[in-house]
Scaffold this motif. Sequence first.
Motif, PDB file in Angstrom:
ATOM      1  N   LEU A   1      -1.316   4.064  -1.899  1.00 64.17           N
ATOM      2  CA  LEU A   1      -2.055   4.874  -0.929  1.00 64.17           C
ATOM      3  C   LEU A   1      -1.589   6.324  -0.957  1.00 64.17           C
ATOM      4  CD1 LEU A   1      -2.658   2.963   2.433  1.00 64.17           C
ATOM      5  CD2 LEU A   1      -4.340   3.989   0.909  1.00 64.17           C
TER       6      LEU A   1
ATOM      7  N   LEU B   1       0.793  -1.223   0.000  1.00 62.05           N
ATOM      8  CA  LEU B   1       0.000   0.000   0.000  1.00 62.05           C
ATOM      9  C   LEU B   1       0.828   1.278   0.000  1.00 62.05           C
ATOM     10  CD1 LEU B   1      -2.753  -1.022   2.583  1.00 62.05           C
ATOM     11  CD2 LEU B   1      -2.952  -0.968   0.087  1.00 62.05           C
TER      12      LEU B   1
ATOM     13  N   ALA C   1      -3.716   9.535  -2.042  1.00 61.74           N
ATOM     14  CA  ALA C   1      -3.847  10.672  -1.122  1.00 61.74           C
ATOM     15  C   ALA C   1      -3.438  11.970  -1.800  1.00 61.74           C
ATOM     16  CB  ALA C   1      -2.994  10.434   0.117  1.00 61.74           C
TER      17      ALA C   1
ATOM     18  N   LEU D   1      -5.515   1.853  10.741  1.00 63.51           N
ATOM     19  CA  LEU D   1      -6.958   1.594  10.830  1.00 63.51           C
ATOM     20  C   LEU D   1      -7.293   0.190  10.329  1.00 63.51           C
ATOM     21  CD1 LEU D   1      -8.466   5.019   9.711  1.00 63.51           C
ATOM     22  CD2 LEU D   1      -8.446   4.034  12.010  1.00 63.51           C
ATOM     23  N   ILE D   2      -6.622  -0.254   9.285  1.00 59.28           N
ATOM     24  CA  ILE D   2      -6.850  -1.608   8.770  1.00 59.28           C
ATOM     25  C   ILE D   2      -6.566  -2.639   9.860  1.00 59.28           C
ATOM     26  CG2 ILE D   2      -5.952  -3.362   7.185  1.00 59.28           C
ATOM     27  CD1 ILE D   2      -5.581  -1.114   5.129  1.00 59.28           C
TER      28      ILE D   2
ATOM     29  N   LEU E   1      -2.038   9.902   5.639  1.00 63.37           N
ATOM     30  CA  LEU E   1      -3.077   9.044   5.076  1.00 63.37           C
ATOM     31  C   LEU E   1      -2.566   7.626   4.844  1.00 63.37           C
ATOM     32  CD1 LEU E   1      -4.606  11.733   2.762  1.00 63.37           C
ATOM     33  CD2 LEU E   1      -5.833  10.523   4.554  1.00 63.37           C
TER      34      LEU E   1
ATOM     35  N   THR F   1      -4.112   4.953   7.411  1.00 61.90           N
ATOM     36  CA  THR F   1      -4.942   3.895   6.817  1.00 61.90           C
ATOM     37  C   THR F   1      -4.451   2.516   7.226  1.00 61.90           C
ATOM     38  OG1 THR F   1      -5.470   5.296   4.920  1.00 61.90           O
ATOM     39  CG2 THR F   1      -5.801   2.927   4.660  1.00 61.90           C
TER      40      THR F   1
END
Length: 605
Positions: A361, A357, A365, A392-393, A385, A389
């Motif tokens: 990602l 990512l 962003a 958060l995943i 970001l 992210t």
Amino acid sequence: MSDIFSNHLLTSRHALILGLLLAVLGSISASLIQSDLGDVEVTDITIAAHNGETISALMYLPPNATEKTPAPAVINVHGYVNQKEVMSNFSIEFARRGYVVIAMDMSGHGGTGVIENDGSRGVSDVLKYAHTLPFVDSNHIGLVGHSMGGWSSVTAAVNHPELVRTLIVAGSAQGGHEVEFMLGAPTVSDDANFNFGVEFGKYDEFVAINYFDQERAVDFVESHWLMAPFGASEPVILDRVYGDFASGTGRMATQSPETHAGVHQSSVAIANVLKMMNLSSPAPVDRDESNQIWPYKEVATSIAYLGLLLFMFGLVAQLFRTSMFQKLVQPMPTTQPMHPTLYLGFAGLIIAAVALLMVPLQMTAMHVFGANSLFPMLFANTSILFFGTVQLIFLALFVAYRVIRRSESSNFWVTHGLSTNSATTEFDWRYIGRAFGLSFLVVAAGYLLVATVYQALNVDMRWWMLLIRPMEPHRFLSALIYLIPFTAIFLVNGLLAFGWLRLRDFGGGIQTSVIWSSALFFVNASGIAIIIGIQMFSLYTYGKPYFGEVGYDTLMVILGNGFIPLLAVTSIVSTLCFRKTGNIYTGAFLSGMLATWMIACYQPY
């Protein structure tokens, strides 16, 4: 943190004092090397831009340059997401050879304000300023620009050819309006009335945006964008002099075995640039191009950087002993460590996700969110970001894991370091305030040390592109906003590292702390290291980047080099503070502040 320092040869007080000594002595040594043991006067100057903004620069004034004996001058221009200090290796070697050097911050970089609608990004203004200096030979003023600094220098030279004797670009090219990447530069004609030199690394990642008709940097000699200003109909021959440098029609191309950013750390690249400038404007002090002292400055500033970190680590431990902050100290909550097989499995997932990512990602962003008035630093935004992210995943994965394993202890807030009391479920805002206060004092003390050194000696603490420096006022104000998301990222990271992926105790405070810190760093940074490794393998094996066809994606990989030392520092900080306080708050506050400082101090906007 006493489990690291107390009862060992290195106490926290020793660490604080030793760190301070290393930071100061390393910086003094760097200053002495930068000034060639005091022979060259290095001063911080401010130059007026045509739009009312100011341009920040360092001037290197050798003793031979006087009003009676004016010397040739060189204006050094850094690349994108850099500052004047990154060109110090070139500046040192030019100044040692008797050239007056002005190393400038481009528009929106470092201490220079934004100069709107200026393709030279302030270079033209500095060029005109150099012509007003009585100790400069106005017939021998050269431009040396790296990457975007090369494009900016080309623009200044093409617009003001009467002011330029020699233009040299490193990791850059002339032309470029055909590609929509930061505007490119004008075209240098084969009859342009100034000398033109090109230094391009054999493994330069940005060949696709500098020499658009080539896929490999080693083949840039076959590019129309190189042959045209040379007036050549066949591939340019490296190290061959085309035209006549003495009469201002000289052309030369060289190549060092370096990547795009590697030219700053390359004795070969620096020697090539010195040689080309010497052909046009002979050095007042005769020194062989291979006689270079800049590597010693890199060692000195690296020692200063490490000293700063040791100073702050020691200060944290000392503050924990004071009456104000002793209440933060608590035993670690006990919990069942994760089974090694499960730990390795989840760690592997995190590493794979970061690797997969990292580029997409950040590119998403950049295109979707970009920069705005509240969050004006583009690459700070992409970093937030990306890392946010990923956290958060795995926070979602953690929640799913908790739901499945319902039999686990119900004392969640304590065992996962979320309680401000490691014995009971409690959340005390006064405790949070103390944790924030300790973190603020440590970073403020470190910042004061860096700012004092920077102001007194004109050196920052760095190795290559990995740096820490004071922030200009507008960056400081923005940093206060960025502190919120960066701290949130490290709060989640601490929860996952010490509450979910908890390792067992390995016996002995220092041994366990080292293993935990190393494991956290490995999990956080390995994915980034994999991407950089793939990029380097592709460059050195096939001669072209694996990631990057249009520029920004390649830049994301290069900037990843800065994440690795940052994550090393925050992994140590997070681990030591958790083991000292029994919760994640002090470590997250301190890591968030350090990350904000280290990222915001160099971002252009």
